[in-house]
Design a protein around this motif. Structure first.
Motif, PDB file in Angstrom:
ATOM      1  N   ILE A 402       0.848  -1.189   0.000  1.00 36.89           N
ATOM      2  CA  ILE A 402       0.000   0.000   0.000  1.00 36.89           C
ATOM      3  C   ILE A 402       0.883   1.239   0.000  1.00 36.89           C
ATOM      4  O   ILE A 402       2.009   1.219   0.492  1.00 36.89           O
ATOM      5  CB  ILE A 402      -0.957   0.041   1.212  1.00 36.89           C
ATOM      6  CG1 ILE A 402      -0.166   0.033   2.545  1.00 36.89           C
ATOM      7  CG2 ILE A 402      -1.927  -1.117   1.172  1.00 36.89           C
ATOM      8  CD1 ILE A 402      -0.989   0.472   3.742  1.00 36.89           C
ATOM      9  N   THR A 403       0.377   2.313  -0.566  1.00 35.49           N
ATOM     10  CA  THR A 403       1.129   3.565  -0.550  1.00 35.49           C
ATOM     11  C   THR A 403       0.363   4.653   0.191  1.00 35.49           C
ATOM     12  O   THR A 403       0.879   5.732   0.435  1.00 35.49           O
ATOM     13  CB  THR A 403       1.421   4.063  -1.985  1.00 35.49           C
ATOM     14  OG1 THR A 403       0.182   4.098  -2.694  1.00 35.49           O
ATOM     15  CG2 THR A 403       2.398   3.153  -2.702  1.00 35.49           C
ATOM     16  N   CYS A 404      -0.876   4.371   0.553  1.00 35.83           N
ATOM     17  CA  CYS A 404      -1.667   5.386   1.251  1.00 35.83           C
ATOM     18  C   CYS A 404      -1.295   5.423   2.725  1.00 35.83           C
ATOM     19  O   CYS A 404      -0.533   4.590   3.213  1.00 35.83           O
ATOM     20  CB  CYS A 404      -3.152   5.057   1.115  1.00 35.83           C
ATOM     21  SG  CYS A 404      -3.607   3.512   1.929  1.00 35.83           S
ATOM     22  N   ARG A 405      -1.845   6.396   3.446  1.00 32.71           N
ATOM     23  CA  ARG A 405      -1.720   6.415   4.900  1.00 32.71           C
ATOM     24  C   ARG A 405      -2.405   5.149   5.434  1.00 32.71           C
ATOM     25  O   ARG A 405      -3.572   4.892   5.111  1.00 32.71           O
ATOM     26  CB  ARG A 405      -2.443   7.666   5.436  1.00 32.71           C
ATOM     27  CG  ARG A 405      -2.313   7.896   6.925  1.00 32.71           C
ATOM     28  CD  ARG A 405      -3.113   9.132   7.350  1.00 32.71           C
ATOM     29  NE  ARG A 405      -4.546   8.854   7.317  1.00 32.71           N
ATOM     30  CZ  ARG A 405      -5.356   8.928   8.378  1.00 32.71           C
ATOM     31  NH1 ARG A 405      -4.893   9.280   9.547  1.00 32.71           N
ATOM     32  NH2 ARG A 405      -6.647   8.674   8.263  1.00 32.71           N
ATOM     33  N   PRO A 406      -1.696   4.321   6.226  1.00 30.56           N
ATOM     34  CA  PRO A 406      -2.281   3.036   6.626  1.00 30.56           C
ATOM     35  C   PRO A 406      -3.680   3.184   7.238  1.00 30.56           C
ATOM     36  O   PRO A 406      -4.569   2.366   6.967  1.00 30.56           O
ATOM     37  CB  PRO A 406      -1.283   2.488   7.649  1.00 30.56           C
ATOM     38  CG  PRO A 406       0.018   3.113   7.281  1.00 30.56           C
ATOM     39  CD  PRO A 406      -0.307   4.465   6.710  1.00 30.56           C
ATOM     40  N   ALA A 407      -3.890   4.228   8.037  1.00 28.17           N
ATOM     41  CA  ALA A 407      -5.182   4.370   8.712  1.00 28.17           C
ATOM     42  C   ALA A 407      -6.320   4.686   7.739  1.00 28.17           C
ATOM     43  O   ALA A 407      -7.496   4.554   8.087  1.00 28.17           O
ATOM     44  CB  ALA A 407      -5.095   5.444   9.789  1.00 28.17           C
ATOM     45  N   ASP A 408      -5.976   5.098   6.505  1.00 30.27           N
ATOM     46  CA  ASP A 408      -7.026   5.346   5.508  1.00 30.27           C
ATOM     47  C   ASP A 408      -7.772   4.070   5.141  1.00 30.27           C
ATOM     48  O   ASP A 408      -8.859   4.118   4.571  1.00 30.27           O
ATOM     49  CB  ASP A 408      -6.428   5.967   4.241  1.00 30.27           C
ATOM     50  CG  ASP A 408      -6.112   7.444   4.442  1.00 30.27           C
ATOM     51  OD1 ASP A 408      -6.696   8.054   5.369  1.00 30.27           O
ATOM     52  OD2 ASP A 408      -5.279   7.981   3.686  1.00 30.27           O
ATOM     53  N   LEU A 409      -7.174   2.924   5.441  1.00 30.21           N
ATOM     54  CA  LEU A 409      -7.815   1.657   5.103  1.00 30.21           C
ATOM     55  C   LEU A 409      -8.771   1.190   6.188  1.00 30.21           C
ATOM     56  O   LEU A 409      -9.443   0.182   6.041  1.00 30.21           O
ATOM     57  CB  LEU A 409      -6.750   0.572   4.894  1.00 30.21           C
ATOM     58  CG  LEU A 409      -5.728   0.846   3.792  1.00 30.21           C
ATOM     59  CD1 LEU A 409      -4.624  -0.193   3.838  1.00 30.21           C
ATOM     60  CD2 LEU A 409      -6.414   0.849   2.439  1.00 30.21           C
TER      61      LEU A 409
END
Ligand code: CO
Length: 621
Positions: A402-409
């Motif tokens: 993943i490349t997003c902020r982990p908490a965005d998931l």
């Protein structure tokens, strides 16, 4: 120096949080604090670090106290001095990322109950893991202190630290801490780093936090102050040094000799110290009393002392203590491969266990832990340096990066948590937050609290003190705070994966049984970490013909990935080479074991049995 021109240097007292976390396994109780709180409040400290870190978990788990109540009671007495806490960014006080709604509500309640200053940090220095917590602190009127988690590596340059500080300045932080958790910041490096920060962010107050582990911290503080830091963290002398902070009384004298004014009252400090000197006899666990005053090894290898003792116990479990020098040589290489993470919870455990496996397996990355996979796939945040492409793919073990902020998931979690707790156990909203952070621990505490006073089990910390007094020589079965942290990480990832999209197919770590002490899965009766009273594996001569599947490590054999989980492969099923077919739990990690061939599998080892490295656990024909 004339009083008017003296520069005021502020001192934060860590006695009520980091000091007893470092020296007494966090066993200080609220009553202990309240008896001296008024004197501490009057001493002239800049702030009192008294909450966060491990205190929250230990309050409920070992002391049977409500941590929120502790905060309110300290606040009721300490009206003059701001209260301070340590907050692990998006992880709050736990070991996984929490959804934003939980972060926001936790911070709101902390502010409401009296918290003033929040030191917000992230193990990887990923600003995306800090932004939500910092925004919430600002929203509810708290003082947001940003943090640089200090380490050394080719990518941890002064320029990069300044960049990180500026990113946090843009988030609206009120001050900045340099957190030297391993005690490796030298006076020279501190002078350079603080000097650069003061130049780049002239309005930003800078506070320095360190540990005396390597013996350098007091000298480093002075260098940092001379370079422009305005505040340093100390503990009252009896609660200082070793792996704790520098002694407050000495630091005051050092600073005053250099013409600085701390505003602290030495007489009151003496009174505070006398109180804790007496308390020590009943609160310091025997297991923590044998520590060396200075761990000079840190100066050579920069590996925190607590981490080495973990490595030692992991190797002892594998009957491979003689390989410690190899592991110590491997660790910096593994850390470099993994992008030079600072060695602080949880990255210290991830790198540590992976290094042990790299040595024991005889081939580097022949075995990769689930934590390493998630780390390499970005679920902890961005690695300080990128991991080399080919290696990254290998380390991810099939996990989708993943490349997003982990908490965005993560989906919002507060409402779901509220529905999970039996209503009769909840007394206030704060209980729901306690449950979000430490579900089993909080439920255990709520159930204990719900009993009539005379029907309650004894307080675990009391039992523990009696036990250690009775058998001071016994060790091994004792769970160190680091072990407890480590177990929690496994659970964290099971939870993270359950809420993330694009799951891996890798069985998530399942350590609930270990964490809670309950053993729904373990017929052999291993009930505690460090204990393996398990039946031996089946005799090897009973093995049918075929390709053997061998245990890669000493550990415990399981057919499923956790309590209530289905078997990974039925006995007699047709499996494909490379399929995960069973588990060998070792070093508190559930290692999926892959089929060595395609064909019909016959299990030799029994579910829950102890297996030794090289044992045939199944045969495929
Ligand atoms: Co610390």
């Amino acid at each position: 120096m004339n009083k008017d021109t003296q520069k005021r240097i502020r001192i934060t007292d860590t006695t009520l949080r980091d000091a007893h976390q470092s020296l007494w396994a966090t066993r200080m109780r609220t009553d202990d604090i309240l008896q001296i709180a008024e004197t501490i409040d009057a001493a002239g400290y800049y702030s009192l670090e008294c909450w966060g870190g491990a205190t929250f978990d230990v309050c409920m788990r070992f002391l049977r106290e409500n941590p929120w109540e502790r905060l309110r009671q300290i606040k009721a007495v300490c009206k003059k001095t701001p209260l301070q806490m340590l907050l692990r960014g998006q992880n709050l006080l736990g070991y996984k990322h929490y959804p934003d709604d939980i972060v926001d509500r936790f911070v709101a309640l902390a502010c409401e109950n009296g918290m003033d200053i929040f030191r917000v940090f992230d193990a990887l220095n990923d600003p995306r893991n800090l932004e939500k917590a910092i925004a919430s602190v600002k929203k509810y009127g708290g003082h947001a202190q940003g943090t640089i988690s200090y380490t050394t590596s080719p990518v941890h340059t002064v320029e990069n630290y300044v960049k990180l500080a500026k990113e946090q300045e843009a988030m609206g932080i009120d001050s900045l801490a340099i957190k030297d958790m391993a005690g490796i910041l030298t006076p020279g490096a501190a002078r350079e780093l603080v000097g650069a920060l003061v130049k780049a962010l002239p309005e930003m107050p800078i506070q320095v936090h360190s540990h005396m582990t390597s013996g350098m911290a007091a000298a480093m503080y002075l260098a940092a102050v001379e370079a422009g830091a305005g505040c340093v963290d100390c503990a009252i002398s009896t609660m200082s040094s070793f792996s704790s902070q520098p002694p407050c009384e000495s630091m005051v004298t050092i600073l005053e000799s250099e013409g600085y004014d701390t505003g602290l009252d030495q007489e009151k400090l003496a009174k505070i110290n006398a109180y804790f000197r007496e308390l020590k006899a009943t609160r310091q666990p025997a297991s923590t009393a044998k520590v060396e005053p200075v761990d000079a090894g840190v100066l050579v290898h920069a590996i925190p002392g607590g981490m080495i003792s973990n490595l030692r116990s992991q190797l002892a479990q594998q009957g491979a203590l003689d390989r410690l020098p190899e592991v110590l040589a491997e660790l910096p290489k593994t850390r470099a491969d993994m992008g030079y993470p600072p060695l602080v919870t949880p990255t210290s455990q991830i790198v540590g266990v992976q290094s042990v496996l790299n040595v024991l397996a005889g081939k580097r990355y022949a075995m990769i832990t689930d934590e390493t996979k998630h780390y390499a796939a970005g679920y902890y945040g961005r690695t300080p340096a990128p991991i080399e492409k080919k290696l990254a793919k290998k380390l991810q073990g099939g996990l989708k990066p993943i490349t997003c902020r982990p908490a965005d998931l993560l989906k919002p979690g507060l409402a779901a948590a509220a529905r999970e707790i039996p209503a009769k156990l909840v007394q206030a909203e704060e209980d729901i937050l306690s449950y979000c952070l430490f579900p089993e621990v909080a439920l255990g505490y709520f159930k204990w609290r719900a009993q009539p006073e005379d029907a309650r089990d004894p307080i675990p910390a009391d039992v523990e003190m009696q036990k250690t007094a009775a058998a001071a020589s016994a060790d091994g079965a004792q769970v160190s705070p680091d072990d407890a942290k480590f177990v929690a990480i496994g659970k964290a990832f099971a939870a993270l994966m359950a809420t993330c999209t694009g799951g891996s197919g890798v069985p998530p770590l399942q350590t609930d049984a270990l964490q809670s002490g309950e053993t729904p899965l373990l017929p052999g009766g291993a009930s505690k970490i460090g204990e393996t009273p398990l039946p031996p594996a089946e005799p090897k001569d009973a093995a049918p013909k075929g390709t053997p599947v061998l245990a890669p490590l000493n550990g415990t054999f399981y057919r499923s990935a956790g309590p209530g989980k289905p078997e990974l492969a039925a006995d007699g099923a047709n499996v494909k080479a490379g399929d995960a077919v069973c588990i060998v739990e070792a070093m508190k990690l559930f290692n999926p074991i892959k089929a060595t061939a395609s064909g019909k599998i016959t299990f030799i080892a029994k579910h829950g049995a102890a297996v030794a490295k090289g044992d045939t656990i199944a045969v495929i024909a």
